[in-house]
Each structure stands twice: as C-alpha cells, then as structure tokens.
Design an enzyme around this catalytic site. Structure first.
Site, mmCIF file in Angstrom:
data_model
loop_
_atom_site.group_PDB
_atom_site.id
_atom_site.type_symbol
_atom_site.label_atom_id
_atom_site.label_comp_id
_atom_site.label_asym_id
_atom_site.label_seq_id
_atom_site.Cartn_x
_atom_site.Cartn_y
_atom_site.Cartn_z
ATOM 1 N N LYS A 116 49.479 24.146 -48.819
ATOM 2 C CA LYS A 116 50.924 24.237 -49.152
ATOM 3 C C LYS A 116 51.277 25.519 -49.868
ATOM 4 O O LYS A 116 52.381 26.043 -49.729
ATOM 5 C CB LYS A 116 51.388 23.030 -49.977
ATOM 6 C CG LYS A 116 50.532 22.680 -51.180
ATOM 7 C CD LYS A 116 49.482 21.678 -50.788
ATOM 8 C CE LYS A 116 48.373 21.605 -51.799
ATOM 9 N NZ LYS A 116 47.875 20.282 -51.986
ATOM 10 N N GLY B 80 38.703 14.271 -56.900
ATOM 11 C CA GLY B 80 39.011 15.208 -55.799
ATOM 12 C C GLY B 80 40.502 15.344 -55.527
ATOM 13 O O GLY B 80 40.898 15.866 -54.487
ATOM 14 N N THR C 233 36.623 18.963 -50.270
ATOM 15 C CA THR C 233 37.119 17.579 -50.199
ATOM 16 C C THR C 233 37.740 17.298 -48.828
ATOM 17 O O THR C 233 37.405 16.304 -48.165
ATOM 18 C CB THR C 233 38.188 17.352 -51.295
ATOM 19 O OG1 THR C 233 37.612 17.683 -52.550
ATOM 20 C CG2 THR C 233 38.685 15.923 -51.314
ATOM 21 N N ARG D 205 31.764 28.894 -48.317
ATOM 22 C CA ARG D 205 31.073 29.962 -49.057
ATOM 23 C C ARG D 205 29.560 29.787 -49.043
ATOM 24 O O ARG D 205 28.809 30.700 -48.788
ATOM 25 C CB ARG D 205 31.562 29.962 -50.519
ATOM 26 C CG ARG D 205 32.716 30.872 -50.764
ATOM 27 C CD ARG D 205 33.139 30.802 -52.191
ATOM 28 N NE ARG D 205 33.375 29.436 -52.651
ATOM 29 C CZ ARG D 205 34.300 29.087 -53.524
ATOM 30 N NH1 ARG D 205 35.086 29.982 -54.049
ATOM 31 N NH2 ARG D 205 34.447 27.834 -53.880
ATOM 32 N N ASP E 235 52.317 22.843 -57.613
ATOM 33 C CA ASP E 235 51.894 22.240 -56.346
ATOM 34 C C ASP E 235 53.034 21.393 -55.756
ATOM 35 O O ASP E 235 53.328 21.480 -54.557
ATOM 36 C CB ASP E 235 50.638 21.376 -56.591
ATOM 37 C CG ASP E 235 50.208 20.636 -55.339
ATOM 38 O OD1 ASP E 235 49.626 21.266 -54.450
ATOM 39 O OD2 ASP E 235 50.484 19.421 -55.249
ATOM 40 N N LYS F 254 55.245 21.964 -52.207
ATOM 41 C CA LYS F 254 55.516 20.919 -51.202
ATOM 42 C C LYS F 254 57.013 20.707 -51.028
ATOM 43 O O LYS F 254 57.507 20.543 -49.906
ATOM 44 C CB LYS F 254 54.845 19.610 -51.617
ATOM 45 C CG LYS F 254 53.328 19.701 -51.625
ATOM 46 C CD LYS F 254 52.718 18.505 -52.320
ATOM 47 C CE LYS F 254 51.212 18.567 -52.382
ATOM 48 N NZ LYS F 254 50.632 17.630 -53.343
ATOM 49 N N GLY G 168 43.191 13.367 -51.630
ATOM 50 C CA GLY G 168 41.872 12.783 -51.354
ATOM 51 C C GLY G 168 41.428 13.142 -49.940
ATOM 52 O O GLY G 168 42.265 13.399 -49.054
ATOM 53 N N GLU H 94 43.921 20.388 -57.555
ATOM 54 C CA GLU H 94 43.710 21.687 -56.924
ATOM 55 C C GLU H 94 42.554 22.402 -57.606
ATOM 56 O O GLU H 94 42.182 22.071 -58.743
ATOM 57 C CB GLU H 94 44.989 22.535 -57.056
ATOM 58 C CG GLU H 94 46.164 21.982 -56.291
ATOM 59 C CD GLU H 94 45.870 21.807 -54.807
ATOM 60 O OE1 GLU H 94 45.507 22.775 -54.142
ATOM 61 O OE2 GLU H 94 45.979 20.666 -54.323
ATOM 62 N N ILE I 258 50.469 11.121 -45.857
ATOM 63 C CA ILE I 258 51.742 10.534 -45.392
ATOM 64 C C ILE I 258 52.332 11.413 -44.291
ATOM 65 O O ILE I 258 52.517 12.609 -44.499
ATOM 66 C CB ILE I 258 52.777 10.432 -46.535
ATOM 67 C CG1 ILE I 258 52.170 9.756 -47.765
ATOM 68 C CG2 ILE I 258 54.030 9.721 -46.071
ATOM 69 C CD1 ILE I 258 53.106 9.748 -48.968
HETATM 70 P P1 NAP Z 1 37.970 22.382 -52.134
HETATM 71 O O1 NAP Z 1 37.319 21.067 -52.268
HETATM 72 O O2 NAP Z 1 37.993 23.309 -53.284
HETATM 73 O O3 NAP Z 1 37.286 23.128 -50.891
HETATM 74 C C1 NAP Z 1 37.555 24.461 -50.561
HETATM 75 C C2 NAP Z 1 36.571 24.926 -49.518
HETATM 76 O O4 NAP Z 1 36.868 26.267 -49.198
HETATM 77 C C3 NAP Z 1 35.108 24.873 -49.977
HETATM 78 O O5 NAP Z 1 34.301 24.394 -48.940
HETATM 79 C C4 NAP Z 1 34.771 26.344 -50.273
HETATM 80 O O6 NAP Z 1 33.436 26.687 -49.989
HETATM 81 C C5 NAP Z 1 35.658 27.054 -49.288
HETATM 82 N N1 NAP Z 1 36.014 28.380 -49.758
HETATM 83 C C6 NAP Z 1 36.628 28.700 -50.919
HETATM 84 N N2 NAP Z 1 36.768 30.038 -51.017
HETATM 85 C C7 NAP Z 1 36.206 30.543 -49.902
HETATM 86 C C8 NAP Z 1 35.997 31.873 -49.423
HETATM 87 N N3 NAP Z 1 36.400 32.923 -50.114
HETATM 88 N N4 NAP Z 1 35.405 32.013 -48.233
HETATM 89 C C9 NAP Z 1 34.969 30.960 -47.544
HETATM 90 N N5 NAP Z 1 35.136 29.671 -47.933
HETATM 91 C C10 NAP Z 1 35.737 29.497 -49.113
HETATM 92 O O7 NAP Z 1 39.477 22.235 -51.661
HETATM 93 P P2 NAP Z 1 40.163 20.982 -50.950
HETATM 94 O O8 NAP Z 1 40.576 20.014 -52.000
HETATM 95 O O9 NAP Z 1 39.336 20.515 -49.818
HETATM 96 O O10 NAP Z 1 41.514 21.647 -50.434
HETATM 97 C C11 NAP Z 1 41.545 22.464 -49.300
HETATM 98 C C12 NAP Z 1 42.999 22.735 -48.955
HETATM 99 O O11 NAP Z 1 43.663 21.502 -48.704
HETATM 100 C C13 NAP Z 1 43.803 23.408 -50.065
HETATM 101 O O12 NAP Z 1 44.762 24.251 -49.481
HETATM 102 C C14 NAP Z 1 44.500 22.245 -50.751
HETATM 103 O O13 NAP Z 1 45.685 22.611 -51.396
HETATM 104 C C15 NAP Z 1 44.775 21.371 -49.568
HETATM 105 N N6 NAP Z 1 44.953 19.943 -49.849
HETATM 106 C C16 NAP Z 1 44.023 19.289 -50.606
HETATM 107 C C17 NAP Z 1 44.190 17.931 -50.824
HETATM 108 C C18 NAP Z 1 43.217 17.143 -51.638
HETATM 109 O O14 NAP Z 1 43.461 15.963 -51.866
HETATM 110 N N7 NAP Z 1 42.109 17.721 -52.094
HETATM 111 C C19 NAP Z 1 45.285 17.258 -50.271
HETATM 112 C C20 NAP Z 1 46.210 17.970 -49.502
HETATM 113 C C21 NAP Z 1 46.023 19.310 -49.301
HETATM 114 P P3 NAP Z 1 32.183 26.088 -50.788
HETATM 115 O O15 NAP Z 1 32.269 24.597 -50.598
HETATM 116 O O16 NAP Z 1 30.998 26.670 -50.129
HETATM 117 O O17 NAP Z 1 32.383 26.487 -52.219
HETATM 118 N N1 HSE Z 2 46.400 18.490 -55.839
HETATM 119 C C1 HSE Z 2 47.227 17.813 -54.904
HETATM 120 C C2 HSE Z 2 47.744 16.541 -55.538
HETATM 121 C C3 HSE Z 2 46.424 17.484 -53.677
HETATM 122 O O1 HSE Z 2 47.234 16.150 -56.595
HETATM 123 O O2 HSE Z 2 48.679 15.954 -55.016
HETATM 124 C C4 HSE Z 2 47.279 16.980 -52.588
HETATM 125 O O3 HSE Z 2 48.160 17.945 -52.132
#
Ligand code: NAP
Ligand code: HSE
Length: 440
Positions: free
Chosen positions: A107, A189, A14, A46, A203, A207, A313, A192, A138
């Site tokens: 985080k 999206g 995402t 991956r 989570d 934070k 997002g 977590e 933010i």
């Molecule tokens: P996600 O959609 O699950 O994406 C994770 C990515 O990491 C995927 O591309 C996955 O590969 C890759 N990955 C997972 N395990 C791996 C491994 N062992 N080796 C190599 N690549 C690997 O997660 P996300 O929502 O983007 O979140 C990423 C980070 O941002 C997290 O720390 C999350 O807490 C943080 N975050 C997310 C949001 C949100 O709104 N989603 C907001 C703030 C912070 P594949 O795609 O090939 O499976």
């Molecule tokens: N899973 C987290 C949330 C993503 O819902 O706020 C942003 O950190």
C-alpha cells in the site's frame, strides 16, 4: 486445460510464505476456478538460507529481483517486499516495462506511486492489481470496483489497520499498556517492518488514499490525508470512553463534500482523515476486534455496505494476492483504478474546519483552583458547547488530573479555536488529545 499462469514471488516474509502455502494447498481448486493452474516459477528474498516455515527447495531462486520479470518462464511478478520506494518500486517499474503483469500487497508503494504505475500498466496493456494492499484478506477493492460499480459512493470509512485495532481492543479487554500489546501484534506478523507506520496512522492513511481513489474515481492524494495515530491513547481514555458508551477505534474516513456545491457548478472536494474515533457501542464498527478490519461504503443505490474480515496476517493477505492472480489467469487486465488514470478526477482537499460533529477532548491539567473556569471560558469564547465533563485524578501523577470533555454537535473549527486559546496556558500540563465521535 490452458497453459499455466507462471509467477515469480519477490519477498518471502509473512505474506510471501503465505502465498506459497495457499498456492500449494489449494492448487486444484485454484486451477479449476482460474481455468488454468497457477504455478510458481521463481522466488527471491534477501536471505536464501532463512527458514520460512515452507519448503522452497522446488523453486528457482533469484538473488537479483530485477531479473525476475525478464525470465521467459514468468508471466506475472508478485511484489511482496514492501516499502514505498527502493527495491519494490524498482521491481514494479521493471516488471511493467518488460510487459509483464504485477500483483502487489504494497500500500505504501501504491499510495505514493500508484498513478505512475497504473499509467505505465495501461500503456503496456498489462494488469496491475493490489487487492491485498487494502484491508488484507477483505475483497474490498473488488467489492467497490465490481459489486458496487453502479453506485455513486458517498462516503467510505472503516478500520484499516489490524495492528492498531489489535492493540486498542487488547488494551480495552485487558487494561494492559500500549507497548506490551504492540510487541504482541508484531510477534503475530500484523505489524509493518517499521511499526511506526501502523501506530502513527500512516499505514491506514496509505490504504484510505487508495480506497478513496477507487470509491470516488479520483486521483490518489495521500499527502492530503489528515493523519493521527494511537500512541497517545491512555488506558484512562479507554475507560472514559467506555463509561460514556463508546469504544476507541482508529478510523479512516473519506467523503466528498460536493453534493451541495455541485448544484452551483463547483467541483466537489475530498475529505480524508485517519484518526482515533469514539465509536458508539451500537455502531457495527464497535464490535470489530483484534486484527479484524472493516470497511463501510455508502452507495447511492446499494445503501450501506459492510465489508469485514482479517485485515492482516499471512493467510488472509495471501488470499487477496491469489484472488488477483486468478483474475489475471482469467484474462482480466481492466484499468487498475477502475477508470483510466487520465480520467480520474483531481479533487481538491476539503477543509476540515467546516465539518460538523461531536468530539472527545482530553486535557491533562494542573489540579488547582481556577483551572476548570479557565477551560470553560475558552470553550465559551470559541463557541463550544459542552455535553459532558469527567474529571479523574491520576495516581501516577500527583497534582495532575485528566479532564474528558465531550462536546455537543458543532463546527470542528470551534474546538480547534478553543484549544488555540488554551495554548501555552500553564494550566495544561500535556498537549490535549482530540478524538472525533463517529456519526451515523
Ligand atoms: P515481511 O515479513 O517483512 O517480508 C518482506 C520480505 O521481503 C522478506 O522475505 C525479505 O527478505 C524481503 N526483502 C526485504 N527487503 C528486500 C530486498 N532489499 N531485496 C530482496 N528482498 C527483500 O513483510 P510482509 O509482512 O510479508 O509484507 C510484505 C508486503 O505486504 C508489504 O508491502 C506489506 O505492507 C504488505 N502487507 C502485509 C500484510 C501483513 O499482514 N503482514 C498485510 C497486507 C499487506 P528476507 O526474508 O530474506 O529478509
Ligand atoms: N500492518 C498492517 C496492519 C498489515 O496492521 O493492518 C496489513 O496491511
């Protein structure tokens, strides 16, 4: 224009895909503001063949993340894999050890290993930035580190999890049940990889512990965050809260109790809690709906500051990641926690029993004579004064009623004692649920 800042993106989910979209769409504007272009030199995840909704064919692919930082054509590694340990932590340590800057949205990793990573980054004189780790899009870390830098922060609190806020506000608007709405938040999206982290409050606790360290200049103490989630909230709680003039929101709150103790030379203590709260209709946080996050910081000169925006997002989170990259492109390698790790204070955890406040206590009890008297006696014996009490039968569970009690202002320890007195009573047919009422 100066040489480009060359980045490697580890993780293309995402957030990672969002970063590619943003860097491509706003390349000219970013280069102007950063003083040089930001270009993607390498990417990895991956599964190379997965459709990510963005064209990645122009970028060099790395299967082995640990190689990313060693590449000659990479200045900054952006970790967007997730997870406190495992590949994300190995990549982060390796990046800093190679003398390269690290940007992360992780985080969990910062809450558990942020001090170690910051110490290493300070020693290596490289940037470690994590704006996206707290409240998605933010700029609250920037807000505290820069905009409010001259203030002593007295309290910081807010809505720190988009998934929970989305679920609570959707339950409120539609009367739908918890599980159905959770699935929707996951599909958008926000959640977590393991949604238990969201709904159990972990989570938000990650934070909050980061935010508290920035706000109070203290060492991160994630283990000290008192944490409760939203999974036990019923549609009936939302309806009762509404009837009483409140909405229910998962609130993270951190404050020091040091003001008075300081005068007698004692060290301040740090209170950190994540818990669903009743928020009065007229409080600004009561109007924060959907995946929106909001953080309130109270500075001794600024007064109350409110930061609000999308907390999750791909687009909003990418915005925070790229803001960190722009800072690095401009040459900012300031201490990750504002002050060097060696100067962060080790604040002892404050005891919540000393806190004063009002609470909502939901009891599920047998519908028979004497039950109410037993509960009232426990409240009396513990010194809890009841402000209001609503009793509602439950269509789905015959012979059982829900009692929603709102207490007058008093010590939290009294409410805890009342529930201890009721522990094991056959009158209670399910564990009680306590939610504090957010004060001014
Ligand atoms: P996600 O959609 O699950 O994406 C994770 C990515 O990491 C995927 O591309 C996955 O590969 C890759 N990955 C997972 N395990 C791996 C491994 N062992 N080796 C190599 N690549 C690997 O997660 P996300 O929502 O983007 O979140 C990423 C980070 O941002 C997290 O720390 C999350 O807490 C943080 N975050 C997310 C949001 C949100 O709104 N989603 C907001 C703030 C912070 P594949 O795609 O090939 O499976
Ligand atoms: N899973 C987290 C949330 C993503 O819902 O706020 C942003 O950190």
């Amino acid at each position: 224009m100066a040489e480009p800042l060359r980045i490697a993106l580890a993780g293309l989910g995402t957030v990672g895909a969002g970063v590619i979209r943003l860097i491509e769409a706003n390349a000219t504007l970013i280069a102007r503001r950063a003083g040089r272009p930001i270009v993607i030199a390498a990417i990895g995840a991956r599964d190379r063949t997965k459709d990510r909704g963005v064209d990645i064919s122009a970028y060099a692919w790395e299967d082995d993340m640990t190689v990313m930082a060693a590449r000659e054509d990479v200045d900054v590694v952006v970790e967007l894999i997730g997870g406190a340990d495992g590949p994300a932590l190995a990549l982060a340590r390796n990046t800093i050890a190679q003398g390269k800057a690290l940007v992360t949205a992780n985080k969990a990793m910062i809450a558990h290993h942020g001090l170690e990573l910051a110490e290493a980054a300070e020693a290596a004189k490289v940037a470690l930035k994590f704006e996206a780790a707290v409240a998605g899009g933010i700029p609250v870390i920037k807000g505290l580190r820069e905009g409010a830098a001259a203030n002593e922060i007295e309290r910081v609190y807010g809505i720190l999890n988009g998934t929970c806020n989305y679920i609570l506000s959707a339950m409120e608007d539609t009367g739908r049940d918890f599980a159905e709405v959770l699935a929707e938040a996951q599909a958008k999206g926000y959640a977590e990889a393991d949604p238990a982290f969201d709904i159990e409050g972990t989570d938000a606790a990650h934070k909050l512990s980061i935010l508290a360290a920035i706000a109070f200049g203290s060492r991160i103490d994630f283990a000290a965050v008192e944490t409760a989630g939203i999974a036990r909230i019923l549609a009936a709680d939302i309806a009762q809260a509404d009837a009483l003039g409140y909405v229910i929101r998962l609130i993270g709150i951190a404050e020091t109790d040091g003001a008075e103790e300081d005068k007698s030379g004692n060290t301040p203590r740090l209170f950190q809690r994540v818990q669903p709260h009743l928020v009065p209709f007229d409080h600004p946080l009561a109007h924060v709906d959907g995946a929106t996050n909001a953080v309130v910081a109270e500075g001794n000169y600024s007064g109350r500051l409110l930061f609000q925006g999308a907390g999750a997002g791909g687009g909003p989170t990418a915005s925070a990641v790229v803001a960190d990259l722009i800072d690095i492109a401009r040459g900012d390698i300031g201490a990750p926690f504002s002050v060097p790790v060696a100067e962060l204070e080790a604040l002892a955890p404050a005891n919540s029993g000393h806190r004063q406040g009002r609470a909502y206590i939901r009891l599920t009890v047998a519908d028979r004579p004497g039950v109410l008297a037993e509960i009232a006696a426990a409240m009396r014996d513990a010194g809890v004064s009841i402000e209001s009490l609503i009793q509602k039968g439950r269509a789905e569970a015959e012979g059982e009623v829900l009692l929603a009690i709102v207490t007058h202002e008093g010590p939290e320890s009294a409410g805890t004692e009342a529930l201890r007195l009721l522990e094991g009573s056959p009158s209670l047919t399910a564990p009680p649920l306590v939610m504090h009422i957010l004060g001014d």
